[in-house]
Motif scaffolding. Structure first.
Motif, PDB file in Angstrom:
ATOM      1  N   ASP A 212     -47.204 -46.023  39.604  1.00 16.84           N
ATOM      2  CA  ASP A 212     -47.358 -45.521  38.241  1.00 16.84           C
ATOM      3  C   ASP A 212     -47.616 -46.664  37.272  1.00 16.84           C
ATOM      4  O   ASP A 212     -47.026 -46.752  36.189  1.00 16.84           O
ATOM      5  CB  ASP A 212     -46.129 -44.725  37.795  1.00 16.84           C
ATOM      6  CG  ASP A 212     -46.396 -43.930  36.517  1.00 16.84           C
ATOM      7  OD1 ASP A 212     -45.438 -43.631  35.804  1.00 16.84           O
ATOM      8  OD2 ASP A 212     -47.580 -43.627  36.240  1.00 16.84           O
TER       9      ASP A 212
ATOM     10  N   SER B  92     -51.726 -35.317  42.791  1.00 16.47           N
ATOM     11  CA  SER B  92     -50.836 -34.841  41.723  1.00 16.47           C
ATOM     12  C   SER B  92     -49.865 -33.771  42.209  1.00 16.47           C
ATOM     13  O   SER B  92     -48.805 -33.576  41.603  1.00 16.47           O
ATOM     14  CB  SER B  92     -51.666 -34.299  40.554  1.00 16.47           C
ATOM     15  OG  SER B  92     -52.465 -33.212  40.997  1.00 16.47           O
TER      16      SER B  92
ATOM     17  N   TRP C 296     -50.461 -44.318  42.657  1.00 11.39           N
ATOM     18  CA  TRP C 296     -49.677 -43.211  42.110  1.00 11.39           C
ATOM     19  C   TRP C 296     -48.177 -43.495  42.201  1.00 11.39           C
ATOM     20  O   TRP C 296     -47.426 -43.196  41.269  1.00 11.39           O
ATOM     21  CB  TRP C 296     -50.014 -41.918  42.865  1.00 11.39           C
ATOM     22  CG  TRP C 296     -51.282 -41.271  42.402  1.00 11.39           C
ATOM     23  CD1 TRP C 296     -52.546 -41.588  42.781  1.00 11.39           C
ATOM     24  CD2 TRP C 296     -51.403 -40.202  41.467  1.00 11.39           C
ATOM     25  NE1 TRP C 296     -53.454 -40.792  42.152  1.00 11.39           N
ATOM     26  CE2 TRP C 296     -52.775 -39.917  41.328  1.00 11.39           C
ATOM     27  CE3 TRP C 296     -50.487 -39.457  40.733  1.00 11.39           C
ATOM     28  CZ2 TRP C 296     -53.253 -38.924  40.494  1.00 11.39           C
ATOM     29  CZ3 TRP C 296     -50.967 -38.458  39.900  1.00 11.39           C
ATOM     30  CH2 TRP C 296     -52.331 -38.200  39.777  1.00 11.39           C
TER      31      TRP C 296
END
Length: 675
Positions: A555, A576, A552
């Motif tokens: 990315d 998230s 994450w």
């Protein structure tokens, strides 16, 4: 250079001698009896239907012992097959009933009433034979004069010729009567192959049989087939399961000399090898060389999985049958050993790959099933792990029932079973009166009973627990669902934290809601409620969790290309909204990080998450617990005691997981059939 390790062609009984066998001419089966008996072999095979055990109406003949002998059944002098001769030893079970006085007078007046003592005692004896891939059952009628019958005494034997079997095969033989008056006899035997017998001139299939040796070199095991370059043969690896059908694993048709490599993690005690020439009606040689190999037994227990199935089922899955015992036990919160209980689980010879039922009236999260082998605990699973609930602070009462409705009660504690109303300085003794009142008023849950005993689970200090729950701080645990071992570790931590007290939420106990709402919606709802109540979100870091965080944070394309996460993986769904909290500086005071000693290096936690306290467990448990409980945390002394309590509950599961991960022989996450 590989070291010779095991020769598949073993002589019968592990003897190095080459055996010379008797030859029987002709294809017909025969039966013969010892003197005093008469016997008859039914034509053709019969159905193998043992039926249920029934009570003997009087003296009956029953099989008591099986013996086998290898012979050759020959159609011509050089055209023979290996055959198993079976001798069944018989004895008398039961006794004549003594006539009543009025019957004695009638017998004296009518000699025909003496007929039962002058007749024959007859039995129908079934022989069942299995040798992969064939099975047979034959029926023998046996008679003995009733005048010669002495209860409990042997009356002789009957010999059956014979069951044909492949060289090197494993054969299983059962014997019982119809109707059946006792448990059937059983006998298992590994037959020798062509090299172990003096049969090469008599059994044509031995003339061109592939020779197979097994050798080991480090972690690799080699199957070496010594055949000519142009010879074609079949090779099959399979799991030979006593309970259930044989499971094929690997099969190839090959040509010429071959060496097949297996890793030592592929070995199981029931892994067998079958080899045969690719010719019509060729003999298949089968052998199971790893039965006594310690590595195979270690692999078997690593692959075994114990499951508790709501509401009261349990199941032990394994690639092979296991010589194991199962017991029911009670796991009190706060750690300590699981204490064995009375209800039987049919301990000996646990049936694998079959759902069994727990003998309980009601389920309870503190009840566990233990599976042991040779008095060593191998597996343990508790109902709380699958019941959406944590361990309860209940006390188990053991009720013993005597004559005239007399009963005694004791409470199961770590020191033993403490009688209620005793003067012992234990928790149960101090609350004896209250426990009796709870039992009489119906507040205790009955778990099990028989004619002499019963088990009751009684809640302890209910009012104190309600008060504590109302003031306890909420804690939401997030982790990456990597495997069942790590989930058990998280479950042990969550259950121990419930006793502090803390209001713990973890997806392990919310699978139904998680499936209904979806991981993302479930996490959002739990996070909002936890933070609104002044609680804390605990991030449990593991190698899988760290990898997800890096994906994450970077990315990159690897994040979208990674393998899909499980339907219950709340950690993957939570990132998230967890990451924005950290990136925007909202995490301090809301989040706490933790990782387990030995599972993750201290520097592996991404730097972004170092903005909140991160603790190593269980080495930093006191500081971790103090942070979780916030301003209401107790003093250092009390906090230290609570840390010891949590550590005792956590350490066994952590040790078990570390041992599995650190052993190079550990399984790759499941059995070899892909389950």
């Amino acid at each position: 250079m590989p070291v010779p390790w095991f020769l598949l062609s073993l002589a019968l009984g592990r003897s190095p001698m080459v055996l010379s066998l008797e030859k029987l001419m002709g294809p017909q089966d025969t039966a013969r009896c010892s003197p005093g008996l008469s016997c008859h072999l039914w034509d053709g095979d019969v159905l193998c239907l043992p039926g249920s055990i029934v009570s003997a109406p009087g003296p009956v003949l029953v099989p008591t012992r099986l013996q086998t002998e290898l012979v050759l059944r020959c159609y011509q002098e050089t055209d023979c097959d290996l055959c198993v001769r079976v001798a069944i030893h018989l004895a008398v079970h039961g006794h004549w009933e003594e006539p009543k006085d009025e019957d004695k007078f009638g017998r004296a007046a009518d000699p025909e009433l003496e007929e039962p003592r002058n007749a024959f005692l007859q039995a129908q004896v079934v022989l069942s034979f299995q040798a992969y891939p064939t099975a047979r059952c034959v029926l023998l009628e046996v008679q003995v004069p009733a005048a010669l019958v002495q209860p409990g005494q042997s009356v002789g034997s009957v010999v059956f010729d014979c069951f044909e079997a492949a060289l090197g095969a494993e054969v299983r033989i059962w014997s019982y009567t119809q109707p059946r008056y006792q448990k059937e006899l059983n006998f298992t035997q590994q037959l020798p192959d062509c090299k172990g017998l003096e049969v090469r001139d008599s059994v044509q299939s031995c003339w061109a049989l592939p020779w197979l040796n097994v050798s080991a070199d480090g972690d690799d095991v080699y199957l070496v087939l010594d055949v000519s370059e142009e010879q074609r043969f079949g090779l099959s690896l399979y799991w030979n399961q006593i309970q259930g059908p044989t499971k094929p694993w690997w099969h190839r048709n090959l040509t010429g000399p071959q060496t097949i490599t297996l890793n030592h993690t592929d070995l199981f005690p029931c892994l067998c090898i079958q080899v045969w020439p690719l010719e019509p009606d060729s003999v298949r040689t089968s052998v199971c060389p790893f039965r006594e190999d310690p590595r195979a037994h270690r692999n078997l227990w690593r692959a075994a999985r114990l499951q508790l199935l709501p509401p009261r089922g349990w199941r032990l899955d394994a690639p092979c049958s296991l010589l194991a015992e199962a017991t029911l036990c009670w796991q009190a919160p706060g750690g300590g050993p699981c204490q064995s209980l009375v209800p039987p689980l049919y301990q000996a010879n646990v049936t694998v790959n079959k759902t069994l039922e727990l003998p309980l009236l009601n389920a309870h999260p503190n009840l566990c099933v233990q599976v042991s082998s040779w008095e060593k605990l191998q597996l343990q699973e508790c109902l709380w792990a699958d019941s959406l609930r944590a361990l309860k602070d209940d006390l188990l009462l053991v009720e013993t029932r005597g004559l005239q409705d007399n009963r005694s009660l004791c409470a199961l504690e770590p020191s033993g079973c403490t009688p209620l109303l005793s003067k012992a300085s234990t928790r149960a003794a101090r609350l004896g009166e209250q426990l009796l009142q709870d039992l009489q008023s119906g507040q205790c849950l009955q778990l099990w009973e028989d004619e002499l005993r019963a088990l009751w689970a009684c809640p302890m200090d209910k009012k104190d627990h309600v008060k504590a729950a109302a003031t306890a701080r909420a804690a939401l645990l997030l982790y990456s669902a990597e495997d069942s071992g790590f989930e058990r570790l998280v479950g042990a931590l969550a259950s121990a934290l419930c006793q502090l007290p803390l209001q713990v939420t973890v997806d392990l106990w919310s699978r139904r809601e998680l499936s209904a709402q979806g991981p993302l919606a479930w996490f959002h709802a739990q996070r909002r409620q936890t933070l609104q109540e002044g609680g804390v979100v605990v991030l449990l870091f593991s190698p899988g969790a760290v990898a997800l965080c890096h994906e994450w944070l970077q990315d990159s394309a690897s994040a979208s290309a990674s393998a899909p996460h499980g339907p219950h993986d709340a950690f993957a769904a939570s990132l998230s909204c967890v990451l924005p909290d950290f990136l925007q500086g909202r995490a301090p005071g809301r989040y706490v990080g933790a990782y387990f000693d030995g599972l993750l290096p201290s520097g592996a936690v991404p730097a972004l998450f170092r903005s909140v306290p991160v603790f190593s467990l269980p080495s930093q448990l006191p500081d971790f617990l103090g942070t979780l409980q916030g301003p209401g945390a107790p003093g250092p002394g009390r906090l230290g005691e609570r840390a010891k309590q949590v550590s005792r509950a956590l350490q066994p599961t952590l040790d078990q997981l570390l041992q599995a991960l650190g052993d190079p022989g550990g399984p790759g996450g499941g059995t070899r059939d892909g389950t």
